[in-house]
Write an enzyme that holds these catalytic residues in place. Structure first.
Site, short mmCIF file in Angstrom:
data_model
loop_
_atom_site.label_atom_id
_atom_site.label_comp_id
_atom_site.label_asym_id
_atom_site.label_seq_id
_atom_site.Cartn_x
_atom_site.Cartn_y
_atom_site.Cartn_z
N GLY A 27 -8.03 -27.14 -36.98
CA GLY A 27 -9.44 -27.18 -37.32
C GLY A 27 -9.66 -27.29 -38.81
N ASP A 138 5.91 -23.10 -38.23
CA ASP A 138 5.59 -24.14 -39.22
C ASP A 138 5.77 -23.59 -40.64
OD1 ASP A 138 4.92 -26.70 -40.00
OD2 ASP A 138 2.76 -26.36 -39.89
#
Length: 599
Positions: A27, A138
């Protein structure tokens, strides 16, 4: 930061949006400010993800787990709403540049000692993340922010919620979840990920920090070629300093089972202080000031005690030093029950040199405010003559507590000076240095001006003696149930604080946390709960209760509990919904407090 656009919201929950910080796979990220003035980063989920019930369920579970992290080296989750039309999460704002920016654009590769300190800081953060049942997925230079106090890991955990609504680890566009060049072999093969995957990524990050390039190449050489090298070829570590070779190669082992754990790295890798070269630290300070100025708020607003909407209590992760535990070292704690300087009057001792005005205990805030301290000091002065160790000092910093005895140099009616000191208590062990010369000057019968070198603070008279805690603090406190968790999972999470009466330097505050031991591939808890217990030494009783970093209690904790250094805390009590509420604030960073109610 970019200005808001017409399609952007101006308010999310209790946070007023100030501008755009960026966008990613989950987002858009906004800079925002809370009602109390705290600067935060608010992430709002993309509409296509928000439309999927499976994502919403996983998002809520991930945020609940993230709230259990709250340890050193991470940006804390402050609030979230998974039921909103566009789910969002508010995270503590870190005013520091990304490791990628520092290495690639502003400074260049870091020296070996700084890379070792980076490894320890990141390993501490990963230990907290893994203890909460999360895998970062990540870890890369752009997700690591550098501050003068150490590295901070961001964007952890939520990646699993995105991964849940993809097929076999692939996004809707067919891209593997992760960043080419900083992925593990397991990620490349779309296998189930464990904490060991983050350790492999850590190895790539450390190699990048030391050399300025990924050990497996970048996406510029072709994504599939990079992924093949990660899965099958040895890393290219040319240019890596020799003192980092063993560390990086251990992390980059192809077999996950042979990689070190985060806790092992914390225990074995040496760290230096200061952790970065002086010139770079100056740059970071200017960078932080520039970010805050751009925000229009050059002075960070400290946390305040106030009722909050939709904020769920964040479990307090209280930890201590792995190195000391692994070595079997005992923490030497020296305190003086019944030692009350205010009762040792001048008439009772021969050769007295200390005026009665100075006798007793005094406390002040060195950094922060009375309501939101980041560093405090206390000195308890007894009668004696020059050359005697007549004062006991306590200094509590964000991640450290030091106690010792100071030697009286001189005293008159208006001023008292202390010189040489020794250290009697250090949390973590062997981290404290003897206090510098201290001078206290009378401002009024209840107020002294304290100076030590360039530092200065106002000290106020406080209670001295063996029983220092106000009665309202003493007892058993428990966190309320998190209403956003499924009913069958609520009993798996608990947080408790037990406070007992006693003197400064004694282990009077005990934290106990329970949370799921393992999670299945859908993120649901499995395998029962893990129980961890810690104690903290009392460091101050002025306006608030101040306690140092907590020490693990192995006898009362499960074997898998995290045993790394934590932060000092300030404790206060207010009234909320007609009940006494204990608020526990982290003294090392801004963040919402843990909330507990008396049982």
């Amino acid at each position: 930061m970019q200005p808001l656009k017409s399609e952007d919201p101006t308010q999310i929950g209790s946070f007023r949006l100030l501008g755009r910080l960026g966008a990613g796979g989950m987002g858009r990220v906004y800079l925002a400010r809370s009602a109390g003035g705290r600067t935060v980063a608010v992430k709002i989920v993309h509409a296509e993800l928000a439309a999927q019930d499976q994502f919403r369920r996983r998002f809520a579970r991930e945020v609940a787990a993230l709230e259990q992290v709250g340890g050193v080296g991470t940006a804390p989750v402050l609030d979230a709403d998974s039921d909103a039309e566009s789910p969002w999460v508010a995270i503590g704002y870190v005013a520091g540049p990304a490791l990628r920016t520092v290495v690639a654009e502003e400074y260049g590769p870091l020296p070996p000692a700084s890379v070792q300190s980076l490894a320890v800081g990141l390993a501490q953060a990963l230990a907290h993340i893994h203890a909460a049942g999360l895998v970062h997925r990540d870890l890369k230079p752009s997700n690591i922010l550098l501050t003068v106090d150490g590295p901070r890991v961001i964007d952890f955990g939520i990646a699993r919620a995105v991964d849940t609504v993809t097929d076999g680890g692939l996004t809707s566009t067919g891209a593997v979840v992760g960043s080419p060049g900083f992925m593990s072999p397991e990620q490349v093969r779309s296998e189930r990920l464990t904490a060991a995957s983050d350790i492999f990524c850590l190895g790539s990050v450390l190699a990048y920090a030391a050399t300025g390039r990924s050990p497996f190449g970048s996406a510029d050489s072709g994504v599939h070629a990079t992924m093949f090298r990660i899965a099958h070829e040895k890393p290219d570590l040319s240019g890596l300093p020799a003192e980092l070779d063993d560390l990086v190669r251990a992390c980059l082992a192809k077999d996950p089972a042979t990689r070190p754990t985060a806790a092992e790295l914390v225990a074995l890798v040496p760290a230096t202080d200061p952790w970065l070269p002086a010139g770079l630290l100056v740059q970071l300070g200017r960078h932080a000031a520039g970010l805050l100025d751009a925000d229009g708020d050059p002075t960070p607003v400290p946390p305040v005690s106030r009722p909050r909407r939709r904020t769920r209590p964040r479990a307090l992760v209280a930890v201590s030093t792995t190195a000391a535990l692994a070595a079997g070292a005992a923490l030497t704690v020296m305190y003086w029950p019944g030692w009350n300087g205010s009762e040792r009057t001048a008439s009772a001792q021969p050769g007295n040199a200390v005026p009665a005005t100075f006798l007793g205990a005094w406390e002040g805030v060195l950094k922060g405010t009375q309501e939101a301290p980041y560093e405090t000091a206390r000195i308890e002065i007894a009668q004696g003559k020059p050359g005697d160790k007549t004062a006991v000092y306590v200094q509590v910093l964000g991640k450290q507590m030091c106690m010792g005895r100071s030697t009286l140099i001189s005293a008159d009616d208006d001023r008292i000076v202390f010189g040489e000191s020794d250290v009697t208590t250090s949390v973590p062990v062997k981290q404290c240095t003897p206090a510098a010369h201290q001078t206290l000057t009378v401002r009024s019968p209840e107020v002294l001006q304290w100076t030590s070198g360039a530092a200065s603070a106002t000290f106020r008279k406080v209670k001295a003696g063996p029983d220092l805690l106000p009665a309202k603090f003493v007892g058993y406190w428990k966190q309320p149930t998190n209403p956003e968790l499924p009913a069958d999972e609520q009993d798996l999470y608990s947080g408790e604080v037990t406070i007992t009466q006693g003197p400064i330097g004694a282990p009077l505050v005990r934290f106990e946390n329970t949370f799921p031991n393992t999670y299945d591939e859908t993120g649901a808890p499995t395998g029962g709960s893990m129980h961890c217990a810690y104690t903290a030494l009392l460091g101050g009783t002025g306006n608030l209760l101040i306690v140092g970093p907590s020490t693990p209690d192995p006898a009362a904790s499960d074997a898998d509990c995290v045993m790394t250094s934590g932060s000092s805390q300030s404790l206060r009590i207010d009234r909320f919904d007609g009940k006494d509420r204990l608020l526990v604030y982290d003294m090392s960073a801004d963040g919402e407090p843990g909330e507990y109610y008396k049982e």
